[in-house]
Design a protein around this motif. Sequence first.
Motif, PDB file in Angstrom:
ATOM      1  N   LYS A 109       0.844  -1.209   0.000  1.00 25.68           N
ATOM      2  CA  LYS A 109       0.000   0.000   0.000  1.00 25.68           C
ATOM      3  C   LYS A 109       0.871   1.248   0.000  1.00 25.68           C
ATOM      4  CE  LYS A 109      -4.104  -1.757   2.359  1.00 25.68           C
ATOM      5  NZ  LYS A 109      -4.902  -1.739   3.580  1.00 25.68           N
ATOM      6  N   SER A 110       1.882   1.271   0.857  1.00 18.56           N
ATOM      7  CA  SER A 110       2.721   2.468   0.949  1.00 18.56           C
ATOM      8  C   SER A 110       3.531   2.678  -0.326  1.00 18.56           C
ATOM      9  CB  SER A 110       3.648   2.394   2.167  1.00 18.56           C
ATOM     10  OG  SER A 110       4.607   1.375   2.011  1.00 18.56           O
ATOM     11  N   LEU A 111       3.985   1.599  -0.957  1.00 18.52           N
ATOM     12  CA  LEU A 111       4.737   1.731  -2.206  1.00 18.52           C
ATOM     13  C   LEU A 111       3.852   2.233  -3.335  1.00 18.52           C
ATOM     14  CD1 LEU A 111       6.976  -1.451  -2.168  1.00 18.52           C
ATOM     15  CD2 LEU A 111       7.760   0.912  -2.172  1.00 18.52           C
ATOM     16  N   TYR A 112       2.587   1.854  -3.320  1.00 23.26           N
ATOM     17  CA  TYR A 112       1.695   2.285  -4.391  1.00 23.26           C
ATOM     18  C   TYR A 112       1.374   3.771  -4.276  1.00 23.26           C
ATOM     19  CZ  TYR A 112      -1.832   2.218  -8.009  1.00 23.26           C
ATOM     20  OH  TYR A 112      -2.541   2.478  -9.148  1.00 23.26           O
ATOM     21  N   ARG A 113       1.577   4.320  -3.109  1.00 23.81           N
ATOM     22  CA  ARG A 113       1.332   5.757  -2.934  1.00 23.81           C
ATOM     23  C   ARG A 113       2.521   6.592  -3.403  1.00 23.81           C
ATOM     24  NH1 ARG A 113      -1.488   3.697   1.825  1.00 23.81           N
ATOM     25  NH2 ARG A 113      -3.680   3.710   1.257  1.00 23.81           N
ATOM     26  N   PRO A 141       5.115   7.766  -6.524  1.00 22.43           N
ATOM     27  CA  PRO A 141       4.736   8.108  -7.901  1.00 22.43           C
ATOM     28  C   PRO A 141       5.096   7.025  -8.935  1.00 22.43           C
ATOM     29  CG  PRO A 141       6.641   9.375  -7.248  1.00 22.43           C
ATOM     30  CD  PRO A 141       6.210   8.604  -6.042  1.00 22.43           C
ATOM     31  N   VAL A 142       4.436   5.881  -8.852  1.00 16.59           N
ATOM     32  CA  VAL A 142       4.591   4.833  -9.863  1.00 16.59           C
ATOM     33  C   VAL A 142       3.252   4.651 -10.568  1.00 16.59           C
ATOM     34  CG1 VAL A 142       6.502   3.591  -8.772  1.00 16.59           C
ATOM     35  CG2 VAL A 142       4.161   3.023  -8.150  1.00 16.59           C
ATOM     36  N   PRO A 143       3.264   4.415 -11.883  1.00 13.02           N
ATOM     37  CA  PRO A 143       1.994   4.337 -12.604  1.00 13.02           C
ATOM     38  C   PRO A 143       1.204   3.053 -12.368  1.00 13.02           C
ATOM     39  CG  PRO A 143       3.840   4.026 -14.102  1.00 13.02           C
ATOM     40  CD  PRO A 143       4.416   4.389 -12.771  1.00 13.02           C
ATOM     41  N   LEU A 144       1.881   1.982 -11.943  1.00 14.96           N
ATOM     42  CA  LEU A 144       1.209   0.701 -11.734  1.00 14.96           C
ATOM     43  C   LEU A 144       1.611   0.118 -10.388  1.00 14.96           C
ATOM     44  CD1 LEU A 144       1.871  -0.781 -15.293  1.00 14.96           C
ATOM     45  CD2 LEU A 144      -0.368  -0.091 -14.397  1.00 14.96           C
ATOM     46  N   PRO A 145       0.755  -0.719  -9.805  1.00 15.90           N
ATOM     47  CA  PRO A 145       1.086  -1.323  -8.507  1.00 15.90           C
ATOM     48  C   PRO A 145       2.272  -2.288  -8.618  1.00 15.90           C
ATOM     49  CG  PRO A 145      -1.245  -1.644  -9.052  1.00 15.90           C
ATOM     50  CD  PRO A 145      -0.569  -1.108 -10.282  1.00 15.90           C
ATOM     51  N   PHE A 146       3.001  -2.423  -7.527  1.00 13.67           N
ATOM     52  CA  PHE A 146       4.044  -3.444  -7.447  1.00 13.67           C
ATOM     53  C   PHE A 146       3.374  -4.796  -7.271  1.00 13.67           C
ATOM     54  CE2 PHE A 146       6.729   0.180  -6.506  1.00 13.67           C
ATOM     55  CZ  PHE A 146       7.942  -0.179  -7.083  1.00 13.67           C
ATOM     56  N   GLU A 147       4.023  -5.842  -7.789  1.00 16.80           N
ATOM     57  CA  GLU A 147       3.525  -7.204  -7.649  1.00 16.80           C
ATOM     58  C   GLU A 147       4.567  -8.023  -6.896  1.00 16.80           C
ATOM     59  OE1 GLU A 147       1.354  -8.647 -11.351  1.00 16.80           O
ATOM     60  OE2 GLU A 147       2.665  -7.082 -12.160  1.00 16.80           O
ATOM     61  N   VAL A 148       4.105  -8.891  -6.019  1.00 15.29           N
ATOM     62  CA  VAL A 148       5.023  -9.731  -5.254  1.00 15.29           C
ATOM     63  C   VAL A 148       5.398 -10.936  -6.098  1.00 15.29           C
ATOM     64  CG1 VAL A 148       5.413 -11.003  -3.122  1.00 15.29           C
ATOM     65  CG2 VAL A 148       3.919  -8.992  -3.114  1.00 15.29           C
ATOM     66  N   PHE A 149       6.659 -10.989  -6.496  1.00 16.07           N
ATOM     67  CA  PHE A 149       7.145 -12.139  -7.270  1.00 16.07           C
ATOM     68  C   PHE A 149       7.400 -13.312  -6.333  1.00 16.07           C
ATOM     69  CE2 PHE A 149      10.392 -14.743  -9.295  1.00 16.07           C
ATOM     70  CZ  PHE A 149       9.834 -14.941 -10.540  1.00 16.07           C
ATOM     71  N   TYR A 150       7.992 -13.001  -5.174  1.00 18.13           N
ATOM     72  CA  TYR A 150       8.271 -14.038  -4.170  1.00 18.13           C
ATOM     73  C   TYR A 150       8.462 -13.348  -2.832  1.00 18.13           C
ATOM     74  CZ  TYR A 150      10.529 -17.909  -1.718  1.00 18.13           C
ATOM     75  OH  TYR A 150      10.827 -18.898  -0.809  1.00 18.13           O
ATOM     76  N   ALA A 151       7.957 -13.970  -1.782  1.00 19.38           N
ATOM     77  CA  ALA A 151       8.151 -13.448  -0.418  1.00 19.38           C
ATOM     78  C   ALA A 151       8.200 -14.613   0.548  1.00 19.38           C
ATOM     79  CB  ALA A 151       7.012 -12.497  -0.042  1.00 19.38           C
ATOM     80  N   LYS A 186      -1.465 -14.813  -3.016  1.00 17.62           N
ATOM     81  CA  LYS A 186      -2.072 -15.455  -4.177  1.00 17.62           C
ATOM     82  C   LYS A 186      -2.789 -14.450  -5.071  1.00 17.62           C
ATOM     83  CE  LYS A 186      -0.844 -19.628  -3.064  1.00 17.62           C
ATOM     84  NZ  LYS A 186       0.292 -20.220  -3.736  1.00 17.62           N
ATOM     85  N   GLN A 187      -2.863 -13.195  -4.652  1.00 21.22           N
ATOM     86  CA  GLN A 187      -3.443 -12.175  -5.512  1.00 21.22           C
ATOM     87  C   GLN A 187      -2.684 -10.874  -5.369  1.00 21.22           C
ATOM     88  OE1 GLN A 187      -7.360 -12.814  -3.850  1.00 21.22           O
ATOM     89  NE2 GLN A 187      -7.374 -10.722  -3.126  1.00 21.22           N
ATOM     90  N   THR A 188      -2.788 -10.039  -6.405  1.00 18.02           N
ATOM     91  CA  THR A 188      -2.074  -8.773  -6.450  1.00 18.02           C
ATOM     92  C   THR A 188      -2.835  -7.702  -5.684  1.00 18.02           C
ATOM     93  OG1 THR A 188      -1.140  -9.310  -8.599  1.00 18.02           O
ATOM     94  CG2 THR A 188      -1.178  -7.004  -8.019  1.00 18.02           C
ATOM     95  N   TYR A 189      -2.108  -6.840  -4.992  1.00 23.38           N
ATOM     96  CA  TYR A 189      -2.745  -5.726  -4.289  1.00 23.38           C
ATOM     97  C   TYR A 189      -3.033  -4.601  -5.287  1.00 23.38           C
ATOM     98  CZ  TYR A 189      -3.416  -1.504  -1.669  1.00 23.38           C
ATOM     99  OH  TYR A 189      -3.943  -0.326  -1.204  1.00 23.38           O
ATOM    100  N   THR A 190      -4.301  -4.254  -5.423  1.00 25.27           N
ATOM    101  CA  THR A 190      -4.699  -3.084  -6.209  1.00 25.27           C
ATOM    102  C   THR A 190      -5.736  -2.322  -5.393  1.00 25.27           C
ATOM    103  OG1 THR A 190      -6.373  -4.400  -7.366  1.00 25.27           O
ATOM    104  CG2 THR A 190      -4.282  -4.097  -8.493  1.00 25.27           C
ATOM    105  N   GLU A 191      -5.814  -1.018  -5.602  1.00 22.67           N
ATOM    106  CA  GLU A 191      -6.737  -0.198  -4.811  1.00 22.67           C
ATOM    107  C   GLU A 191      -8.118  -0.090  -5.426  1.00 22.67           C
ATOM    108  OE1 GLU A 191      -5.082   3.467  -3.412  1.00 22.67           O
ATOM    109  OE2 GLU A 191      -3.841   2.336  -2.006  1.00 22.67           O
ATOM    110  N   ASN A 192      -8.211  -0.332  -6.754  1.00 19.71           N
ATOM    111  CA  ASN A 192      -9.516  -0.220  -7.399  1.00 19.71           C
ATOM    112  C   ASN A 192      -9.526  -0.975  -8.718  1.00 19.71           C
ATOM    113  OD1 ASN A 192      -8.340   1.592  -9.400  1.00 19.71           O
ATOM    114  ND2 ASN A 192      -8.351   3.128  -7.774  1.00 19.71           N
TER     115      ASN A 192
END
Length: 197
Positions: free
Chosen positions: A29-33, A35-45, A96-102
Motif C-alpha cells: 500500500k505504501s509503495l503504491y502511494r 509516484p509509480v503508474p502501476l502497482p508493485f507485484e510480489v514475485f516471491y516473499a 495469491k493475488q495482487t494488491y490493487t486499490e480499485n
Amino acid sequence: MEIVYILTNQAMPDYVKVGRTKDLQQRLKSLYRTPVPLPFEVFYACTVENSMEVEAWLFEIFDDRRVSKEREFFEIAPERVAAALRARAVQEVTPKQTYTENKEDEVALEKARSKRDKFNFAMVGIPAGAELTFSRDENIRARVVDNHNIEYNGKVTSLSTSAQEILGYNYGVAGTLYWSYEGETLHARRVRMEEGE
C-alpha cells in the motif's frame, strides 16, 4: 518473524525491488502511494530468521546488478533473486493475488501484462518440440507446440496460464519469468538476445 520480498512492476519490467517488512500488505500500500503508474507485484516473499542479515546478504550477492547504492532496485531476472532467497526461507508467504486499490488499477495492470508478454519462441530461437522446465521445480516440464503455445499436463496452453495454474495464483503472471530453457528463464533469454549478448 519478518518477511523478505522480491517485487516486480510492469512499468519497470527489467527491474526488481528487494526489501524487508513486518507487514507485506501495508508495504505494498505504501509503495503504491509513491509516484509509480502501476502497482508493485510480489514475485516471491518468505519469512526468514534474520531479515536484516538476509537482505544484506542478497544485496551483497547481487551488488553488480544494483541500480544505485541508495535504492533497493536491481536490474536482474526476479527468479535469480528468488532462487537465492529460497535458500534462507523459513516459509513462503507470496500472496495469491495482487494488491490493487480499485478496478481501474486492475485493468491497467492486466493491459500492461498482456502488452509486455507479447513473446514468441522464434524471437529467442527456441524450436517447436523443445522442452521447457519450470524454474521453481525442474520436475515440472512442458513442450513447445508452436510459436506461442506449450503442451503442459496433456493440454495445449500458454506460458502465462500454465504458470498461473502451477503457482495457484488468482491473477495473471508473465509466464516468461517462470519457464526456462537450457537453464535460463525465457525472460532472461529474451533480454540477453535483445541486448545482443
